[in-house]
Design a protein around this motif. Sequence first.
Motif, short mmCIF file in Angstrom:
data_model
loop_
_atom_site.label_atom_id
_atom_site.label_comp_id
_atom_site.label_asym_id
_atom_site.label_seq_id
_atom_site.Cartn_x
_atom_site.Cartn_y
_atom_site.Cartn_z
N ARG A 259 -42.33 26.81 10.41
CA ARG A 259 -41.05 26.28 9.93
C ARG A 259 -40.74 26.84 8.55
O ARG A 259 -41.61 26.92 7.68
CB ARG A 259 -41.08 24.75 9.90
N LEU A 271 -30.48 27.43 5.45
CA LEU A 271 -30.83 27.88 6.80
C LEU A 271 -32.24 27.40 7.11
O LEU A 271 -33.19 27.73 6.39
CB LEU A 271 -30.75 29.41 6.90
N TYR A 272 -32.37 26.62 8.17
CA TYR A 272 -33.67 26.14 8.61
C TYR A 272 -34.03 26.82 9.92
O TYR A 272 -33.21 26.89 10.85
CB TYR A 272 -33.63 24.63 8.81
N GLU A 273 -35.26 27.34 10.00
CA GLU A 273 -35.72 28.03 11.21
C GLU A 273 -37.03 27.42 11.67
O GLU A 273 -37.95 27.24 10.87
CB GLU A 273 -35.88 29.53 10.94
N TYR A 275 -39.88 27.91 14.74
CA TYR A 275 -40.33 28.78 15.82
C TYR A 275 -41.32 28.08 16.76
O TYR A 275 -41.96 28.73 17.57
CB TYR A 275 -40.98 30.05 15.23
N THR A 316 -25.15 27.41 21.01
CA THR A 316 -24.82 27.10 19.63
C THR A 316 -23.71 26.05 19.57
O THR A 316 -22.67 26.22 20.20
CB THR A 316 -24.37 28.37 18.88
N GLN A 340 -28.25 26.36 16.39
CA GLN A 340 -28.49 27.38 17.41
C GLN A 340 -29.85 27.15 18.05
O GLN A 340 -30.85 27.00 17.36
CB GLN A 340 -28.47 28.78 16.77
N VAL A 346 -36.75 29.27 19.70
CA VAL A 346 -36.38 29.35 18.28
C VAL A 346 -35.19 28.43 18.02
O VAL A 346 -34.19 28.48 18.74
CB VAL A 346 -36.03 30.79 17.88
N ARG A 347 -35.31 27.60 17.00
CA ARG A 347 -34.20 26.75 16.55
C ARG A 347 -33.73 27.23 15.19
O ARG A 347 -34.55 27.53 14.31
CB ARG A 347 -34.63 25.29 16.43
N ARG A 348 -32.42 27.29 15.00
CA ARG A 348 -31.87 27.73 13.72
C ARG A 348 -30.73 26.80 13.33
O ARG A 348 -29.75 26.66 14.06
CB ARG A 348 -31.37 29.18 13.83
N TYR A 349 -30.86 26.14 12.18
CA TYR A 349 -29.85 25.21 11.69
C TYR A 349 -29.23 25.78 10.41
O TYR A 349 -29.94 26.00 9.43
CB TYR A 349 -30.43 23.84 11.36
N ASN A 350 -27.93 25.99 10.41
CA ASN A 350 -27.19 26.31 9.19
C ASN A 350 -26.44 25.06 8.77
O ASN A 350 -25.80 24.41 9.59
CB ASN A 350 -26.17 27.43 9.43
#
Length: 433
Positions: A259, A271-273, A275, A316, A340, A346-350
């Motif tokens: 993370r 931006l949070y990612e 995996y 998304t 996303q 994979v998670r991606r939060y903007n």
Amino acid sequence: MKITKAFLPLGLTLAVAVSVALSAMIWTNPAQYERSRQRSSNTPTTELNTRPQKDVYLPTEVVSTDVNGNQELLNNRKVNLTTEVREALSKWDLGGIRRVRTGSQASYMRYLTMKNSLLLSYSAPVNVKLFNTVFGSRLARLSTEFSRIMIPLDNTKALYLLDDSGQKVYRVTVRKSDLKAMRKILKENLFRINVKMQWLNWSAMPYVTNTVTVQAYSYLVNQQSTDYFTTRLLNKGESTNVSAKRNKDNTIYSDGASRQLTVYNKRGTALYEDYSALQSSFTFSQALTASYNAVKSIGIPMENLRYYGYTKSNSTVTYRSFVEGFPIFNQSNYGAARVQMLSQGVRRYNFSLYSLQVPVPTDKKAESLPSTQRVIDQLTAAGYSQKKIVRVQLGYQWLASSSSDKVVNLTPTWYVYYQGSGWKTYNQLLKQQ
């Protein structure tokens, strides 16, 4: 009186004894006290930030059509209009749902312009399963997608779910209704804009028919601390060592495993990612629910948050803040939050670090804006192709105040989604040509 005087010294003695005992506990174990205090102070904040799914997935637009066919875009500046409509509609008893054949855009448009009706519209598709969540119904055909709800105000036998894509219409049987409550809502002191539902390429939208005056606002803003987000997203109550790497334009926080949180302080975004997610593919319903849960986990204020967009190719979901019934743009490049859920888990939060707090007095005058057709005519005259104009939206532009970094100005304007350019104000597009 004598009894009171006799017990007074005893009561004071007990109070002092209790106070000394509590003080001793704090002095001998301050860490335990601090953890308890933090738990009690953090809980209310989390509860204040959270809104139920049925609020976040409310329709974003209300258009009424009177008995003569005249249409108005409605808003209530005192209370949330869509919440009021939801509360009234949730008391209805709905039955079966079936597809109605429509042969053309013209026949579909007859539903959008039906006399004596109320049209609730979403900014992006939803499905019947979500409709059941929002309105407390138990309709079948859970995967059926739509973006509008049409409620006849002189017919208690049916309402309709509409989908611009393919001009699909679904008839929902009404077994019990209360049209009186719905009509009462429409008699309130509402902000009304004259509109006419028309096609713009592949989707319908309410064309504002005349010049419209919309109030500008100023709000106090809050920038949530980085510690708040690292605790929620990286620690999550665990004993995790979080490392920080400071660069010129950002700071990257990591749990050393899967993370990572990148904070762009100048832009006020993050931006949070992650995996480590187990699920790599989502159905539409799963994407809507998972993204809502993701926004809750981030901890951004959700009071004015609304579902605004969905991209099927990468699951998304986009959310925007709303003020006075209109969406806010420029809070960040993607809205208030974008979730996303990419392939391979994979998670991606903007999301934006900034949120609105309370309105403050402003000397800014209301803005006079041209009609929808005038905006489109100006763009085509400047060389833009009307076929590439996906959407035209009345909204608020988020602008930092020059007098204080604690205040943001919300200026009403027209936003245009143009293929290849994304959302921009019509003035920005005109200046680019």
